[in-house]
Scaffold this motif. Structure first.
Motif, PDB file in Angstrom:
ATOM      1  N   ARG A 128     -50.834 -19.960  62.032  1.00 37.96           N
ATOM      2  CA  ARG A 128     -50.296 -20.916  62.161  1.00 37.96           C
ATOM      3  C   ARG A 128     -48.886 -21.852  62.172  1.00 37.96           C
ATOM      4  O   ARG A 128     -47.777 -21.931  62.465  1.00 37.96           O
ATOM      5  CB  ARG A 128     -51.442 -21.498  61.004  1.00 37.96           C
ATOM      6  N   GLY A 129     -48.942 -23.185  63.197  1.00 36.98           N
ATOM      7  CA  GLY A 129     -48.194 -23.820  63.080  1.00 36.98           C
ATOM      8  C   GLY A 129     -47.320 -23.619  64.250  1.00 36.98           C
ATOM      9  O   GLY A 129     -46.011 -24.131  64.339  1.00 36.98           O
ATOM     10  N   VAL A 130     -47.762 -23.468  65.077  1.00 39.60           N
ATOM     11  CA  VAL A 130     -47.461 -23.019  66.094  1.00 39.60           C
ATOM     12  C   VAL A 130     -47.429 -24.172  67.602  1.00 39.60           C
ATOM     13  O   VAL A 130     -48.025 -25.443  67.357  1.00 39.60           O
ATOM     14  CB  VAL A 130     -47.986 -22.013  67.737  1.00 39.60           C
ATOM     15  N   ILE A 131     -46.100 -24.800  68.128  1.00 40.11           N
ATOM     16  CA  ILE A 131     -45.186 -26.275  68.119  1.00 40.11           C
ATOM     17  C   ILE A 131     -45.705 -25.971  69.730  1.00 40.11           C
ATOM     18  O   ILE A 131     -44.397 -24.650  69.838  1.00 40.11           O
ATOM     19  CB  ILE A 131     -43.959 -26.570  68.215  1.00 40.11           C
ATOM     20  N   ILE A 132     -46.034 -26.778  70.782  1.00 39.47           N
ATOM     21  CA  ILE A 132     -46.064 -26.216  72.078  1.00 39.47           C
ATOM     22  C   ILE A 132     -45.308 -27.268  72.397  1.00 39.47           C
ATOM     23  O   ILE A 132     -45.640 -28.754  72.451  1.00 39.47           O
ATOM     24  CB  ILE A 132     -47.026 -25.993  72.927  1.00 39.47           C
ATOM     25  N   LYS A 133     -44.346 -27.658  72.960  1.00 38.03           N
ATOM     26  CA  LYS A 133     -43.871 -28.482  73.568  1.00 38.03           C
ATOM     27  C   LYS A 133     -43.850 -28.687  75.227  1.00 38.03           C
ATOM     28  O   LYS A 133     -43.280 -28.106  76.101  1.00 38.03           O
ATOM     29  CB  LYS A 133     -41.952 -29.220  73.205  1.00 38.03           C
ATOM     30  N   ILE A 134     -45.066 -29.841  75.413  1.00 35.84           N
ATOM     31  CA  ILE A 134     -44.563 -30.271  77.002  1.00 35.84           C
ATOM     32  C   ILE A 134     -43.432 -30.374  77.480  1.00 35.84           C
ATOM     33  O   ILE A 134     -42.949 -32.253  77.052  1.00 35.84           O
ATOM     34  CB  ILE A 134     -46.050 -31.237  77.209  1.00 35.84           C
ATOM     35  N   ASN A 135     -42.528 -30.286  78.112  1.00 38.63           N
ATOM     36  CA  ASN A 135     -41.044 -30.625  78.755  1.00 38.63           C
ATOM     37  C   ASN A 135     -40.304 -30.615  80.283  1.00 38.63           C
ATOM     38  O   ASN A 135     -39.647 -31.218  80.057  1.00 38.63           O
ATOM     39  CB  ASN A 135     -40.458 -30.054  77.938  1.00 38.63           C
ATOM     40  N   SER A 136     -41.653 -30.026  81.272  1.00 38.67           N
ATOM     41  CA  SER A 136     -41.168 -30.035  82.708  1.00 38.67           C
ATOM     42  C   SER A 136     -42.393 -30.924  83.494  1.00 38.67           C
ATOM     43  O   SER A 136     -43.439 -30.806  82.751  1.00 38.67           O
ATOM     44  CB  SER A 136     -40.967 -28.877  82.820  1.00 38.67           C
ATOM     45  N   GLU A 137     -42.641 -30.855  84.743  1.00 39.55           N
ATOM     46  CA  GLU A 137     -42.983 -31.678  85.453  1.00 39.55           C
ATOM     47  C   GLU A 137     -43.409 -30.830  86.892  1.00 39.55           C
ATOM     48  O   GLU A 137     -42.286 -29.877  87.269  1.00 39.55           O
ATOM     49  CB  GLU A 137     -42.434 -32.512  86.228  1.00 39.55           C
ATOM     50  N   VAL A 138     -44.614 -29.735  86.871  1.00 44.08           N
ATOM     51  CA  VAL A 138     -44.127 -28.725  88.133  1.00 44.08           C
ATOM     52  C   VAL A 138     -44.207 -29.906  89.365  1.00 44.08           C
ATOM     53  O   VAL A 138     -44.535 -30.655  89.846  1.00 44.08           O
ATOM     54  CB  VAL A 138     -45.998 -28.585  88.285  1.00 44.08           C
ATOM     55  N   GLU A 139     -43.314 -29.221  89.985  1.00 47.64           N
ATOM     56  CA  GLU A 139     -42.705 -30.123  91.196  1.00 47.64           C
ATOM     57  C   GLU A 139     -44.215 -29.047  92.688  1.00 47.64           C
ATOM     58  O   GLU A 139     -44.365 -28.442  92.700  1.00 47.64           O
ATOM     59  CB  GLU A 139     -41.238 -29.439  91.792  1.00 47.64           C
TER      60      GLU A 139
END
Length: 139
Positions: A128-139
């Motif tokens: 539990r407690g997994v953090i997924i940070k959306i931090n990039s854009e698909v080129e």
């Protein structure tokens, strides 16, 4: 009478103990729980209109996803829990170290498209407690 017999046999078989070789712990621990967050720098790049958050889990050796969760118009940060019910094939077991991908898209399709926002995290199945940070854009 036949219906009663079928019901009786079904109940009888359902009450049988599981064989000892069934790895029950593996099945109980087939989950990952956490939260998807969006990098502030990408806030203005979120697609307008309907958006889909696609969270996929894959093991390190096989590029095919083990499990996928799709959420229409999510509110970020988004708390998630992926379990065995999200698996694509019940023949594969979610276990060990996996890669979790979170993708924010205007399309609910499986393939990433230009303009999608994406993030990755490694996690141990059963945590539990997994953090997924959306931090990039698909080129």
């Amino acid at each position: 009478m036949l219906q009663f017999l079928v019901l009786f046999v079904s109940l009888l078989l359902a009450c049988q103990p599981l064989p000892k070789e069934v790895p029950l712990e593996k099945y109980r621990n087939q989950f990952i729980e956490g939260e998807v967050v969006l990098d502030e720098a990408l806030k203005d790049k979120v697609p307008k209109g309907n958006t889909f958050l696609i969270i996929s889990v894959r093991d390190l050796e096989n590029p095919m996803p083990l499990a996928v969760l799709r959420v229409k118009n999510p509110k970020l940060p988004y708390k998630f829990k992926i379990t065995g019910k999200h698996k694509l094939s019940h023949d594969r077991i979610m276990e060990g170290l996996v890669i979790i991908t979170a993708r924010l898209s205007a399309s609910e399709g499986a393939e990433a498209q230009k303009g999608d926002l994406i993030g990755f995290a490694n996690a141990q199945v059963g945590t539990r407690g997994v953090i997924i940070k959306i931090n990039s854009e698909v080129e």
